[in-house]
Structures are given as C-alpha cells and as structure tokens.
Design an enzyme around this catalytic site. Sequence first.
Site, PDB file in Angstrom:
ATOM      1  N   SER A   1     -38.872  -8.894  12.139  1.00  0.00           N
ATOM      2  CA  SER A   1     -38.779 -10.056  13.030  1.00  0.00           C
ATOM      3  C   SER A   1     -37.953  -9.720  14.271  1.00  0.00           C
ATOM      4  O   SER A   1     -37.097  -8.839  14.239  1.00  0.00           O
ATOM      5  CB  SER A   1     -38.110 -11.221  12.306  1.00  0.00           C
ATOM      6  OG  SER A   1     -38.801 -11.534  11.133  1.00  0.00           O
TER       7      SER A   1
HETATM    8  N1  SAH Z   1     -37.486  -9.785   6.913  1.00  0.00           N
HETATM    9  C1  SAH Z   1     -38.206  -8.553   7.085  1.00  0.00           C
HETATM   10  C2  SAH Z   1     -39.596  -8.755   7.586  1.00  0.00           C
HETATM   11  C3  SAH Z   1     -40.450  -9.416   6.619  1.00  0.00           C
HETATM   12  S1  SAH Z   1     -42.152  -9.069   6.808  1.00  0.00           S
HETATM   13  C4  SAH Z   1     -37.479  -7.612   8.001  1.00  0.00           C
HETATM   14  O1  SAH Z   1     -36.401  -7.945   8.475  1.00  0.00           O
HETATM   15  O2  SAH Z   1     -37.983  -6.508   8.215  1.00  0.00           O
HETATM   16  C5  SAH Z   1     -42.629  -9.874   5.319  1.00  0.00           C
HETATM   17  C6  SAH Z   1     -42.452  -9.043   4.090  1.00  0.00           C
HETATM   18  O3  SAH Z   1     -42.765  -9.856   2.983  1.00  0.00           O
HETATM   19  C7  SAH Z   1     -43.396  -7.838   4.037  1.00  0.00           C
HETATM   20  O4  SAH Z   1     -42.656  -6.681   3.811  1.00  0.00           O
HETATM   21  C8  SAH Z   1     -44.316  -8.163   2.864  1.00  0.00           C
HETATM   22  O5  SAH Z   1     -44.722  -7.014   2.139  1.00  0.00           O
HETATM   23  C9  SAH Z   1     -43.428  -9.060   2.025  1.00  0.00           C
HETATM   24  N2  SAH Z   1     -44.129  -9.958   1.114  1.00  0.00           N
HETATM   25  C10 SAH Z   1     -45.262 -10.689   1.326  1.00  0.00           C
HETATM   26  N3  SAH Z   1     -45.577 -11.400   0.237  1.00  0.00           N
HETATM   27  C11 SAH Z   1     -44.627 -11.112  -0.704  1.00  0.00           C
HETATM   28  C12 SAH Z   1     -44.410 -11.525  -2.041  1.00  0.00           C
HETATM   29  N4  SAH Z   1     -45.226 -12.375  -2.673  1.00  0.00           N
HETATM   30  N5  SAH Z   1     -43.332 -11.048  -2.699  1.00  0.00           N
HETATM   31  C13 SAH Z   1     -42.485 -10.172  -2.102  1.00  0.00           C
HETATM   32  N6  SAH Z   1     -42.648  -9.736  -0.839  1.00  0.00           N
HETATM   33  C14 SAH Z   1     -43.694 -10.207  -0.141  1.00  0.00           C
END
Ligand code: SAH
Length: 212
Positions: free
Chosen positions: A60
């Site tokens: 983000s």
């Molecule tokens: N906060 C993160 C960015 C998040 S991107 C940062 O600072 O980099 C969203 C993330 O959520 C991705 O890595 C994706 O793989 C994960 N994600 C999506 N669905 C998920 C789930 N059901 N359980 C765990 N992780 C999940």
Amino acid sequence: MKPDAAMTRMIEQVRRGGVSDERVLASIERVPREMFVAGPFRPRAYENATLPIGYHQTISAPVVVGLMTQALNVTDRMKVLEVGTGSGYQTAVLALLCRRLYTIERHKALFRDGEKRLEKLGITNVTALLADGSGGWPEQAPFERIMVTAAALDVPPVLLDQLAVGGVMLLPIGTGKEDQRLTRVVRTAEGAETEDLGGVRFVPLVPDLAKG
Ligand code: SAH
C-alpha cells in the site's frame, strides 16, 4: 536523493495526507520501506505510491498505511491480528505500536520473505502464519484490534467473533477495485457498529492457500 532525505519527504507527504498521530509517524519513520519492495522498484520505495511486490500483490501507499494505522488506534498494550501480511511493511509499522501482532498470509513466498524482513529489522513481537486468514486465528482470540489489508465482500462473521467487545476492526469492503470502502467496525455487546472511512483500492481477500 539520499534515503534520509527521501524518508523525510515521504513523512511530510503522509502528514499532508491527514496523518497527525506522532506515534504513527514515528513508527513509519523507523521502517525502511526500500526493504519491502522488489529490486526494480527500490528506487521508488519512498514515493507515496502503491508498488508491486510480486504474485499480483501490492504494498500500500505510505499515506494509506499511515491513515489505516491511525484509524486503528493501537496502543502498546494491545494484541492485534493482521490478515494479509503481503510484504510485511504494514506489519512492521503496526508491530512497533502494539504489544503482540499475529499476522496471516496465504501466499507462501510472501509469508517467507515477510518473516525474513521482520527478523532483519529486529522485530520480535510478531507471530506469522501461512494460512487462509479469513478464518482468523481462533487459538489467539480475542483481539483488541484486527486489520485486514485485502478487500472482503462484507464483514467476515468469523473475524468479528474474534474481536474483543469494544475492539476495532478495519477492512476494505467491496467487490470491484472501484467501489471499495474502508470500513471501521466496532464490536459492541449487542453486535457491531460500522463506519465508512472513504474509498480505497485493495487486492481481494481470496480463500484458501495460494498454489505454488
Ligand atoms: N499490507 C501489505 C499489503 C497487502 S496486499 C503490505 O504492507 O505489503 C494483500 C495481501 O493479502 C496479499 O499478500 C495477499 O496474498 C493476502 N491475502 C489475500 N487473501 C488472503 C487470505 N484469505 N488470507 C491471508 N492473506 C490473504
């Protein structure tokens, strides 16, 4: 630009974007964002921009991390759950503000890299799990705070169940990329109160572990 100058400029942008909580700003300033982005994007690490972290996922923008961290209102006495570790950047910023952070990622490579980065930074109050975070972490519940950094269709009842009464959950809610709303949910004795904090753009919350 030298990293120090780039960081100072980034903090200024985060401040201008509406983050006034000095604890949040100090935490962001302590986390070198260049450690969390892939090689080719490193020169852009201190831009106020969303950047790719591989596997079709993104880190983000710093102002979003700042606004979400501020809205979660975390203190150093709290046990926090994060769903969607991704690069681990938001994890690091939150970990510096809370007592203990539990973070869940469904993608093995991201989970592994995230853990390594946190270790390198000397952050020791994080426990990371490779799993589908939509089930939360029942063994560790209840949590005083929950942050979900992937978009859900609605407030997942399982996560609401794992939120302490009086606790706060922050998550993007929406189907497409265009119509997501950052939502703050406060658990009450009777149920929950929700508040719309504005439009956001996150990757979707996907069930099950990622393949490969
Ligand atoms: N906060 C993160 C960015 C998040 S991107 C940062 O600072 O980099 C969203 C993330 O959520 C991705 O890595 C994706 O793989 C994960 N994600 C999506 N669905 C998920 C789930 N059901 N359980 C765990 N992780 C999940």
